[in-house]
Write a protein that holds these residues in place. Structure first.
Motif, PDB file in Angstrom:
ATOM      1  N   GLY A 134      24.402  71.761 103.990  1.00  0.00           N
ATOM      2  CA  GLY A 134      23.135  71.052 104.092  1.00  0.00           C
ATOM      3  C   GLY A 134      22.155  71.366 102.980  1.00  0.00           C
ATOM      4  N   VAL A 135      22.584  72.170 102.014  1.00  0.00           N
ATOM      5  CA  VAL A 135      21.721  72.558 100.897  1.00  0.00           C
ATOM      6  C   VAL A 135      22.451  72.287  99.587  1.00  0.00           C
ATOM      7  CG1 VAL A 135      20.460  74.432  99.784  1.00  0.00           C
ATOM      8  CG2 VAL A 135      20.607  74.344 102.285  1.00  0.00           C
ATOM      9  N   ILE A 136      21.779  71.600  98.677  1.00  0.00           N
ATOM     10  CA  ILE A 136      22.367  71.293  97.378  1.00  0.00           C
ATOM     11  C   ILE A 136      21.762  72.231  96.340  1.00  0.00           C
ATOM     12  CG2 ILE A 136      22.725  69.519  95.618  1.00  0.00           C
ATOM     13  CD1 ILE A 136      22.306  67.427  97.855  1.00  0.00           C
ATOM     14  N   TRP A 137      22.576  73.127  95.824  1.00  0.00           N
ATOM     15  CA  TRP A 137      22.144  74.062  94.797  1.00  0.00           C
ATOM     16  C   TRP A 137      22.272  73.402  93.421  1.00  0.00           C
ATOM     17  CZ3 TRP A 137      21.026  79.508  95.425  1.00  0.00           C
ATOM     18  CH2 TRP A 137      21.053  79.939  96.755  1.00  0.00           C
ATOM     19  N   PRO A 138      21.520  73.868  92.440  1.00  0.00           N
ATOM     20  CA  PRO A 138      21.691  73.338  91.085  1.00  0.00           C
ATOM     21  C   PRO A 138      23.129  73.395  90.587  1.00  0.00           C
ATOM     22  CG  PRO A 138      19.666  74.606  91.204  1.00  0.00           C
ATOM     23  CD  PRO A 138      20.368  74.801  92.520  1.00  0.00           C
ATOM     24  N   LEU A 139      23.845  74.468  90.938  1.00  0.00           N
ATOM     25  CA  LEU A 139      25.237  74.581  90.512  1.00  0.00           C
ATOM     26  C   LEU A 139      26.098  73.480  91.149  1.00  0.00           C
ATOM     27  CD1 LEU A 139      27.319  76.129  88.877  1.00  0.00           C
ATOM     28  CD2 LEU A 139      27.659  77.636  90.853  1.00  0.00           C
ATOM     29  N   ASP A 140      25.774  73.110  92.403  1.00  0.00           N
ATOM     30  CA  ASP A 140      26.481  72.006  93.059  1.00  0.00           C
ATOM     31  C   ASP A 140      26.297  70.715  92.265  1.00  0.00           C
ATOM     32  OD1 ASP A 140      27.296  73.611  95.209  1.00  0.00           O
ATOM     33  OD2 ASP A 140      25.485  73.165  96.357  1.00  0.00           O
ATOM     34  N   THR A 141      25.072  70.464  91.850  1.00  0.00           N
ATOM     35  CA  THR A 141      24.774  69.248  91.114  1.00  0.00           C
ATOM     36  C   THR A 141      25.470  69.236  89.768  1.00  0.00           C
ATOM     37  OG1 THR A 141      22.636  69.060  92.227  1.00  0.00           O
ATOM     38  CG2 THR A 141      22.898  67.832  90.167  1.00  0.00           C
ATOM     39  N   TRP A 142      25.430  70.356  89.081  1.00  0.00           N
ATOM     40  CA  TRP A 142      26.093  70.454  87.778  1.00  0.00           C
ATOM     41  C   TRP A 142      27.586  70.172  87.908  1.00  0.00           C
ATOM     42  CZ3 TRP A 142      29.794  73.564  85.364  1.00  0.00           C
ATOM     43  CH2 TRP A 142      29.822  73.487  83.968  1.00  0.00           C
ATOM     44  N   ARG A 143      28.222  70.787  88.898  1.00  0.00           N
ATOM     45  CA  ARG A 143      29.650  70.565  89.108  1.00  0.00           C
ATOM     46  C   ARG A 143      29.933  69.119  89.506  1.00  0.00           C
ATOM     47  NH1 ARG A 143      30.883  76.099  92.599  1.00  0.00           N
ATOM     48  NH2 ARG A 143      31.243  77.480  90.801  1.00  0.00           N
ATOM     49  N   GLY A 144      29.017  68.536  90.292  1.00  0.00           N
ATOM     50  CA  GLY A 144      29.192  67.152  90.699  1.00  0.00           C
ATOM     51  C   GLY A 144      29.192  66.209  89.513  1.00  0.00           C
ATOM     52  N   PHE A 145      28.265  66.388  88.587  1.00  0.00           N
ATOM     53  CA  PHE A 145      28.223  65.554  87.386  1.00  0.00           C
ATOM     54  C   PHE A 145      29.463  65.787  86.514  1.00  0.00           C
ATOM     55  CE2 PHE A 145      23.626  64.964  88.176  1.00  0.00           C
ATOM     56  CZ  PHE A 145      23.544  63.596  87.931  1.00  0.00           C
ATOM     57  N   ARG A 146      29.883  67.018  86.425  1.00  0.00           N
ATOM     58  CA  ARG A 146      31.084  67.306  85.628  1.00  0.00           C
ATOM     59  C   ARG A 146      32.302  66.594  86.208  1.00  0.00           C
ATOM     60  NH1 ARG A 146      31.975  68.590  81.166  1.00  0.00           N
ATOM     61  NH2 ARG A 146      33.295  70.425  81.355  1.00  0.00           N
ATOM     62  N   ASP A 147      32.415  66.605  87.542  1.00  0.00           N
ATOM     63  CA  ASP A 147      33.552  65.952  88.184  1.00  0.00           C
ATOM     64  C   ASP A 147      33.509  64.437  88.032  1.00  0.00           C
ATOM     65  OD1 ASP A 147      34.596  68.360  88.965  1.00  0.00           O
ATOM     66  OD2 ASP A 147      33.925  68.232  91.048  1.00  0.00           O
ATOM     67  N   LEU A 148      32.336  63.888  87.794  1.00  0.00           N
ATOM     68  CA  LEU A 148      32.204  62.451  87.553  1.00  0.00           C
ATOM     69  C   LEU A 148      32.496  62.082  86.103  1.00  0.00           C
ATOM     70  CD1 LEU A 148      28.993  61.607  89.640  1.00  0.00           C
ATOM     71  CD2 LEU A 148      31.378  61.148  90.253  1.00  0.00           C
ATOM     72  N   GLY A 149      32.716  63.088  85.259  1.00  0.00           N
ATOM     73  CA  GLY A 149      33.110  62.835  83.887  1.00  0.00           C
ATOM     74  C   GLY A 149      32.029  63.023  82.858  1.00  0.00           C
ATOM     75  N   CYS A 192      24.007  61.520  99.226  1.00  0.00           N
ATOM     76  CA  CYS A 192      23.897  62.849  98.619  1.00  0.00           C
ATOM     77  C   CYS A 192      24.967  63.830  99.068  1.00  0.00           C
ATOM     78  CB  CYS A 192      22.520  63.446  98.935  1.00  0.00           C
ATOM     79  SG  CYS A 192      21.132  62.454  98.343  1.00  0.00           S
ATOM     80  N   ILE A 193      25.767  63.472 100.060  1.00  0.00           N
ATOM     81  CA  ILE A 193      26.747  64.404 100.613  1.00  0.00           C
ATOM     82  C   ILE A 193      27.736  64.886  99.555  1.00  0.00           C
ATOM     83  CG2 ILE A 193      28.808  64.444 102.097  1.00  0.00           C
ATOM     84  CD1 ILE A 193      27.137  63.032 104.231  1.00  0.00           C
ATOM     85  N   TYR A 194      28.089  64.028  98.636  1.00  0.00           N
ATOM     86  CA  TYR A 194      29.012  64.417  97.561  1.00  0.00           C
ATOM     87  C   TYR A 194      28.539  65.672  96.827  1.00  0.00           C
ATOM     88  CZ  TYR A 194      30.900  64.284  92.792  1.00  0.00           C
ATOM     89  OH  TYR A 194      31.451  64.622  91.578  1.00  0.00           O
ATOM     90  N   TRP A 195      27.227  65.798  96.686  1.00  0.00           N
ATOM     91  CA  TRP A 195      26.673  66.903  95.914  1.00  0.00           C
ATOM     92  C   TRP A 195      26.592  68.197  96.740  1.00  0.00           C
ATOM     93  CZ3 TRP A 195      26.381  64.954  91.137  1.00  0.00           C
ATOM     94  CH2 TRP A 195      26.236  63.567  91.019  1.00  0.00           C
ATOM     95  N   ASP A 196      26.707  68.086  98.061  1.00  0.00           N
ATOM     96  CA  ASP A 196      26.690  69.264  98.930  1.00  0.00           C
ATOM     97  C   ASP A 196      28.125  69.755  99.092  1.00  0.00           C
ATOM     98  OD1 ASP A 196      26.115  71.239 100.758  1.00  0.00           O
ATOM     99  OD2 ASP A 196      25.852  69.863 102.453  1.00  0.00           O
TER     100      ASP A 196
END
Length: 258
Positions: free
Chosen positions: A68-83, A59-63
């Motif tokens: 130590g906290v994954i915000w919804p915006l972190d997750t959204w950006r993480g998926f975008r960066d994965l394509g 899960c570190i990629y998403w933080d």
């Protein structure tokens, strides 16, 4: 190895040679995810994050800001960066945070997080039923379970005497998800399906997923590799990616991002 009146025990055999490459593969590893092909795991990645459990490493990629906290915006950006495209990223962010926020929040407070944040320290609380068993309840990695996953669900399509395959087709992946379902566990069924469907979209090639790619998804190192690949002109040459950054697999289909 098999019981006559339980045919499934013969259809889904365990891998019996794991200990030849991995010492005591039945013992969970806290911070490294080894396989028979890579008994040291993802060495550089595991060394960099040696103070984190394998589930935390996943899960570190998403933080993104390492707090130590994954915000919804972190997750959204993480998926975008994965394509992944805007629609998929938005939908995935909602599903992930609604489903996984509260269990990790209980390590901090009994009240739900108003921002649906996910806490890395207690990420092991997000382990759900109907999974492969590769993670134990503390977020450690069990090598034997990972190897058995491949042997059990590719053995029926592999001739006797031939080493277990290192790829799994979509139908075999479906058999794997179906075979690991526990009774009265709709949350686990749904979570497992969504996790593996997303993994398939991300790493499939010629309709199959590769064992090493899955191992690196589990320890999280592949997310960084994909992000770096998609920042280059060539892109990431596997998966479908939903065209979010203009690539579908390794081919740029659009000159812009969605």
């Amino acid at each position: 190895m098999a019981a006559m009146f339980a045919p499934v025990t013969g259809e889904r055999p365990y891998r019996t040679d794991t200990c030849k490459t991995i010492e005591k593969p039945y013992i969970a590893r806290a911070s490294v995810a080894p396989s028979i092909e890579h008994p040291e795991g993802s060495v550089k990645y595991a060394n960099k994050y040696q103070n984190y459990s394998v589930m935390q490493q996943h899960c570190i990629y998403w933080d993104r800001d390492d707090d130590g906290v994954i915000w919804p915006l972190d997750t959204w950006r993480g998926f975008r960066d994965l394509g992944f495209n805007l629609l998929f990223s938005f939908w995935a962010t909602i599903v992930v945070h609604i489903g996984l926020s509260f269990p990790t929040r209980l390590g901090v407070s009994y009240l739900p997080d108003p921002f649906f944040r996910i806490y890395l320290e207690t990420i092991h609380a997000d382990k759900h039923g109907s999974d492969s068993g590769t993670f134990d309840t503390e977020g450690r990695f069990i090598p034997a379970k990972f190897e058995d996953m491949w042997t059990k669900y590719t053995a029926a399509h592999t001739p006797k005497g031939v080493p277990p395959r290192t790829t799994m087709s979509l139908s075999e992946l479906w058999d794997f998800m179906h075979g690991n379902r526990l009774a009265m566990d709709p949350f686990g069924w749904t979570a497992g399906f969504l996790e593996w469907a997303t993994t398939f979209l991300l790493v499939q090639k010629d309709g199959e997923v590769d064992k090493e790619d899955v191992r690196k998804v589990i320890d999280g190192s592949l997310f960084f590799e994909i992000r770096e690949a998609r920042q280059r002109k060539t892109g990431w040459n596997k998966g479908w990616g939903m065209g979010g950054d203009g690539f579908v697999g390794g081919e740029r289909m659009m000159p812009f991002s969605l």
